[in-house]
Design a protein around this motif. Structure first.
Motif, mmCIF file in Angstrom:
data_model
loop_
_atom_site.group_PDB
_atom_site.id
_atom_site.type_symbol
_atom_site.label_atom_id
_atom_site.label_comp_id
_atom_site.label_asym_id
_atom_site.label_seq_id
_atom_site.Cartn_x
_atom_site.Cartn_y
_atom_site.Cartn_z
ATOM 1 N N LEU A 224 23.275 45.456 47.907
ATOM 2 C CA LEU A 224 24.481 45.072 47.190
ATOM 3 C C LEU A 224 25.331 44.083 47.979
ATOM 4 N N LEU A 225 25.112 44.012 49.302
ATOM 5 C CA LEU A 225 25.831 43.058 50.140
ATOM 6 C C LEU A 225 25.316 41.640 49.966
ATOM 7 N N VAL A 226 24.129 41.503 49.407
ATOM 8 C CA VAL A 226 23.534 40.167 49.248
ATOM 9 C C VAL A 226 23.202 39.858 47.797
ATOM 10 N N ARG A 227 23.383 40.837 46.913
ATOM 11 C CA ARG A 227 23.095 40.606 45.496
ATOM 12 C C ARG A 227 24.347 40.086 44.801
ATOM 13 N N PRO A 228 24.315 38.868 44.233
ATOM 14 C CA PRO A 228 25.500 38.326 43.559
ATOM 15 C C PRO A 228 25.903 39.180 42.356
ATOM 16 N N ALA A 229 27.185 39.204 42.076
ATOM 17 C CA ALA A 229 27.675 39.911 40.906
ATOM 18 C C ALA A 229 27.096 39.279 39.645
ATOM 19 N N ILE A 230 26.639 40.121 38.716
ATOM 20 C CA ILE A 230 26.086 39.597 37.472
ATOM 21 C C ILE A 230 27.217 39.140 36.564
ATOM 22 N N HIS A 231 26.927 38.138 35.744
ATOM 23 C CA HIS A 231 27.915 37.690 34.766
ATOM 24 C C HIS A 231 27.789 38.562 33.524
ATOM 25 N N ASP A 232 28.911 39.091 33.101
ATOM 26 C CA ASP A 232 28.964 40.105 32.065
ATOM 27 C C ASP A 232 29.896 39.628 30.959
ATOM 28 N N THR A 233 29.408 39.609 29.732
ATOM 29 C CA THR A 233 30.232 39.148 28.613
ATOM 30 C C THR A 233 31.399 40.093 28.337
ATOM 31 N N ARG A 234 31.297 41.326 28.848
ATOM 32 C CA ARG A 234 32.368 42.304 28.666
ATOM 33 C C ARG A 234 33.127 42.536 29.969
ATOM 34 N N ALA A 235 33.087 41.551 30.866
ATOM 35 C CA ALA A 235 33.676 41.725 32.194
ATOM 36 C C ALA A 235 35.159 42.066 32.131
ATOM 37 N N SER A 236 35.883 41.493 31.175
ATOM 38 C CA SER A 236 37.325 41.731 31.117
ATOM 39 C C SER A 236 37.676 43.150 30.685
ATOM 40 N N ASN A 237 36.663 43.914 30.242
ATOM 41 C CA ASN A 237 36.888 45.307 29.863
ATOM 42 C C ASN A 237 36.363 46.288 30.908
ATOM 43 N N ARG A 238 35.823 45.773 31.994
ATOM 44 C CA ARG A 238 35.345 46.622 33.070
ATOM 45 C C ARG A 238 36.514 47.184 33.866
ATOM 46 N N VAL A 239 36.230 48.197 34.681
ATOM 47 C CA VAL A 239 37.268 48.759 35.544
ATOM 48 C C VAL A 239 37.702 47.706 36.554
ATOM 49 N N MET A 240 38.985 47.363 36.534
ATOM 50 C CA MET A 240 39.545 46.400 37.467
ATOM 51 C C MET A 240 40.576 47.119 38.327
ATOM 52 N N LEU A 241 40.470 46.951 39.632
ATOM 53 C CA LEU A 241 41.263 47.753 40.558
ATOM 54 C C LEU A 241 42.519 47.069 41.065
ATOM 55 N N ALA A 242 42.580 45.745 41.030
ATOM 56 C CA ALA A 242 43.760 45.047 41.565
ATOM 57 C C ALA A 242 43.875 43.680 40.916
ATOM 58 N N ILE A 243 45.091 43.146 40.957
ATOM 59 C CA ILE A 243 45.346 41.835 40.368
ATOM 60 C C ILE A 243 46.400 41.115 41.187
ATOM 61 N N SER A 244 46.270 39.786 41.279
ATOM 62 C CA SER A 244 47.174 39.000 42.110
ATOM 63 C C SER A 244 47.376 37.629 41.469
#
Length: 366
Positions: A33-53
């Protein structure tokens, strides 16, 4: 730093899950997981998000599976950034419109120079453990029982692998930064994250308590953590002192009001306020016992706190009292910031939500 030596990976995972409200995946990081890029997800904006800036006028949110979201229209629409890891990210901060850092599970630290569109990995748990071991070995060479215990703890940290999450990050400018996390881990950089050094030993935290949040007001920096721990540094982070507080549970954050009153908040809805630099404290009634996860001081001096019930607590009197505000469609919240248009943008278990304080909240009577 004194690590809890001998803990199995499962025990480490359970300890962090029990104390980090929104750690929805295990604290242990599989190496891939340290070298696997994050997958692009069409529902990404509905995933659990922990912080915002904020990055200038852009909004940047981070969350599970390495997902980082960007919005250039005050949270109305979101696009996904390019991220080199698939680990849960716990926090994100920017010093200007382009330079930002994110931290998360696996001891990962990410950096962007283009406002969050693309990220590179600057540090991970394997490298962080090696840095701690290097410092402990040097100290052990000078002798002393404390130094030998620290080296033994560093040995265990290396053996555990990349399973210790970082939980907050702060940069004073493009070069000077600080990260904190589980088991009292703390690192500093003076070159924008190209090189890091362990400063855990500078924080009077012999139990290795989890450090959850960093808050800065003027030349004072506060770190809040578990078991009522609150630390303060003045004029940098080379030396910290512990501030005694009346609560034995976890603080997930702190705010400093316009009149310099300190407000700490966390587990089971606990809020404490000090108007005399931490010498005495007053318990503040927040209206319920739901865990408070994040806070924000608005430019007009109002203080806002969010909790796991999808509520906001608002104070107009520098934290002396709070009233409850509830989202019409509530869900557990983990972060809050103010967009360029003045609206509030919230992160949580249902992703990111943009609301207008005056019209989208219904006030709850206490």
């Amino acid at each position: 730093m004194q690590m809890k030596s001998g803990l199995t990976r499962t025990m480490v995972e359970m300890a962090v899950l029990l104390t980090l409200p929104f750690a929805v995946t295990g604290a242990h990081a599989e190496p891939e997981l340290l070298v696997r890029p994050a997958i692009h997800d069409t529902r990404a904006s509905n995933r659990v998000m922990l912080a915002i800036s904020r990055a200038g006028e852009r909004l940047v949110a981070v969350g599970e599976h390495g997902i980082i979201l960007l919005s250039d229209d005050n949270g109305k629409t979101w696009t996904q950034a390019s991220v080199p890891v698939s680990l849960t990210l716990t926090n994100v901060r920017f010093v200007d419109a382009t330079n930002g850092w994110a931290v998360g599970h696996g001891g990962v630290v990410l950096h962007t120079v283009d406002g969050g569109k693309n990220w590179i990995k600057q540090l991970d748990g394997v490298q962080a453990a090696a840095l701690v071991h290097e410092a402990a070995a040097a100290a052990a060479g000078e002798g002393g029982e404390d130094a030998r215990r620290a080296l033994a703890a560093a040995d265990q940290l290396v053996a555990d692998g990349p399973d210790k999450p970082f939980l907050d990050v702060y940069f004073a400018d493009e070069r000077r930064g600080l990260i904190v996390g589980a088991y009292g881990l703390a690192f500093a950089t003076e070159d924008g994250g190209k090189h890091w050094r362990s400063i855990s030993e500078r924080i009077p935290n012999p139990q290795g308590l989890h450090l959850y949040s960093i808050n800065v007001s003027g030349n004072e920096l506060f770190i809040a953590g578990e078991q009522g721990s609150l630390f303060r540094a003045t004029g940098g982070w080379e030396s910290f002192t512990r501030i005694a507080t009346p609560y034995a549970g976890t603080y997930f954050g702190s705010l400093v009001a316009n009149n310099n009153a300190i407000v700490v908040f966390g587990l089971r809805g606990n809020i404490y306020r000090s108007g005399d630099a931490g010498q005495t404290w007053q318990k503040i009634d927040g209206g319920n016992t739901t865990t408070l996860t994040a806070g924000l001081r608005l430019p007009d001096g109002r203080l806002l706190l969010v909790n796991q019930a999808g509520q906001l607590l608002q104070s107009h009197d520098a934290g002396s009292s709070f009233r409850q505000l509830t989202l019409r469609s509530a869900s557990a919240l983990s972060g809050i910031t103010q967009a360029a248009d003045g609206s509030l943008v919230l992160s949580g278990v249902r992703g990111v939500t943009s609301v207008t304080l005056a019209t989208q909240f219904a006030e709850q009577k206490q």
